[in-house]
Design an enzyme around this catalytic site. Structure first.
Site, PDB file in Angstrom:
ATOM      1  N   SER A  71      52.189  -6.369   0.113  1.00 54.35           N
ATOM      2  CA  SER A  71      53.086  -7.283  -0.874  1.00 54.35           C
ATOM      3  C   SER A  71      52.495  -8.172  -1.450  1.00 54.35           C
ATOM      4  O   SER A  71      51.247  -8.618  -1.345  1.00 54.35           O
ATOM      5  CB  SER A  71      53.965  -7.931   0.053  1.00 54.35           C
TER       6      SER A  71
HETATM    7  N1  SAH Z   1      53.262  -6.704   5.333  1.00 55.65           N
HETATM    8  C1  SAH Z   1      52.573  -5.683   4.921  1.00 55.65           C
HETATM    9  C2  SAH Z   1      53.429  -4.898   3.789  1.00 55.65           C
HETATM   10  C3  SAH Z   1      53.195  -3.486   4.072  1.00 55.65           C
HETATM   11  S1  SAH Z   1      54.475  -2.466   3.146  1.00 55.65           S
HETATM   12  C4  SAH Z   1      51.119  -6.185   4.345  1.00 55.65           C
HETATM   13  O1  SAH Z   1      50.844  -7.474   4.452  1.00 55.65           O
HETATM   14  O2  SAH Z   1      50.346  -5.408   3.753  1.00 55.65           O
HETATM   15  C5  SAH Z   1      55.535  -2.123   4.255  1.00 55.65           C
HETATM   16  C6  SAH Z   1      54.978  -1.533   5.631  1.00 55.65           C
HETATM   17  O3  SAH Z   1      56.351  -1.029   6.408  1.00 55.65           O
HETATM   18  C7  SAH Z   1      54.557  -0.083   5.305  1.00 55.65           C
HETATM   19  O4  SAH Z   1      53.246   0.147   5.790  1.00 55.65           O
HETATM   20  C8  SAH Z   1      55.394   1.016   6.191  1.00 55.65           C
HETATM   21  O5  SAH Z   1      54.791   2.025   6.636  1.00 55.65           O
HETATM   22  C9  SAH Z   1      56.220  -0.004   7.059  1.00 55.65           C
HETATM   23  N2  SAH Z   1      57.345   0.736   7.709  1.00 55.65           N
HETATM   24  C10 SAH Z   1      58.542   0.993   7.006  1.00 55.65           C
HETATM   25  N3  SAH Z   1      59.454   1.413   7.676  1.00 55.65           N
HETATM   26  C11 SAH Z   1      59.076   0.863   8.849  1.00 55.65           C
HETATM   27  C12 SAH Z   1      59.867   0.944  10.304  1.00 55.65           C
HETATM   28  N4  SAH Z   1      60.796   1.487  10.766  1.00 55.65           N
HETATM   29  N5  SAH Z   1      59.132   0.489  11.466  1.00 55.65           N
HETATM   30  C13 SAH Z   1      57.629  -0.157  11.076  1.00 55.65           C
HETATM   31  N6  SAH Z   1      57.241  -0.232  10.092  1.00 55.65           N
HETATM   32  C14 SAH Z   1      57.687   0.492   9.003  1.00 55.65           C
END
Ligand code: SAH
Length: 227
Positions: A71
């Site tokens: 993000s």
């Molecule tokens: N906070 C992260 C952002 C990652 S993007 C950072 O700092 O990099 C969001 C993430 O949510 C992705 O990796 C995706 O695989 C995950 N995601 C989507 N649905 C999910 C779920 N039901 N449970 C856990 N993770 C999930």
């Protein structure tokens, strides 16, 4: 052994660009000093591919593999500031936080400097492992990385002072509200009937849930199951 001059140089360069990133966060309206400190302390360039390192402090999301993104700094800071605004956090500091969507682990690292404990769950094994590798050298003893479907939250760590989702669905899983402590706050992207994602804040009060819809946001989709 002496540290190669090139590394010292790039470390110093990163510190300077990170300081400029923090200045832009202030200009963008982030005021909470602990959030600005945390954003200034975590090496965002260590969470992206080396080839993307020079873009790490721009206000942009970047690919982290498996179709997912880290993000952008302004939204990480915005959500962290909202979490600190929870009723319970204002009284005694931020307790246990649940993050849905660990991705590369960057936001978990930022949160670890603001909360007593961070539980972060990821549904993609490849990213869960990547986050583990990224966070290992930071030795953040209050971060607990979990592999699983965050749609059902993580009951074992409940109740949470705050829950933050880095992926957006069209409705809020009931478990998230259940696992929130009274005085706790949930911050999550949610898409409306028109498909537009908005940032949603839910406060759990002694009298029930109180919702506020804030600005439009762009997050990857929340998906069920693990892969
Ligand atoms: N906070 C992260 C952002 C990652 S993007 C950072 O700092 O990099 C969001 C993430 O949510 C992705 O990796 C995706 O695989 C995950 N995601 C989507 N649905 C999910 C779920 N039901 N449970 C856990 N993770 C999930």
């Amino acid at each position: 052994m002496a540290v190669p001059a090139a590394l010292v140089g790039s470390g110093a360069n990163f510190a300077a660009v990170r300081a400029r990133m923090v200045q832009r966060l202030v200009a963008g309206g982030i005021t909470a000093a602990p959030v600005l400190q945390a954003m200034g302390a975590v090496d965002r360039h260590c969470f992206v591919d080396t080839a993307l390192g020079n873009q790490a402090y721009e206000d942009t999301s970047l690919p982290i593999g498996l179709g997912q993104t880290i993000s952008k700094p302004s939204i990480v800071a915005r959500m962290a500031e909202l979490l600190l605004g929870a009723e319970g956090a204002r009284v005694g500091g931020l307790g246990r936080v649940l993050e849905i969507g660990t991705g590369c682990g960057y936001q978990a690292a930022v949160l670890s400097l603001l909360a007593r404990e961070v539980y972060s769950i990821e549904r993609l094994r490849g990213l869960h492992e990547k986050a583990r590798t990224n966070l290992r050298y930071l030795r953040l003893t209050n971060v607990h990385l979990l592999f699983g479907d965050g749609m059902v939250g993580y009951a074992k760590g409940a109740p949470y002072a705050a829950i933050v989702a880095a992926a957006g669905g069209s409705s809020l899983p009931l478990q998230w509200c259940d696992q929130l402590a009274v005085g706790g706050r949930l911050v999550a992207p949610i898409s409306g009937a028109d498909g537009q994602q908005m940032l949603l804040v839910v406060d759990k009060t002694p009298h029930g849930l109180k919702q506020n819809v804030l600005e439009p946001v762009h997050f990857v989709p929340l998906k069920s199951g693990i892969a």
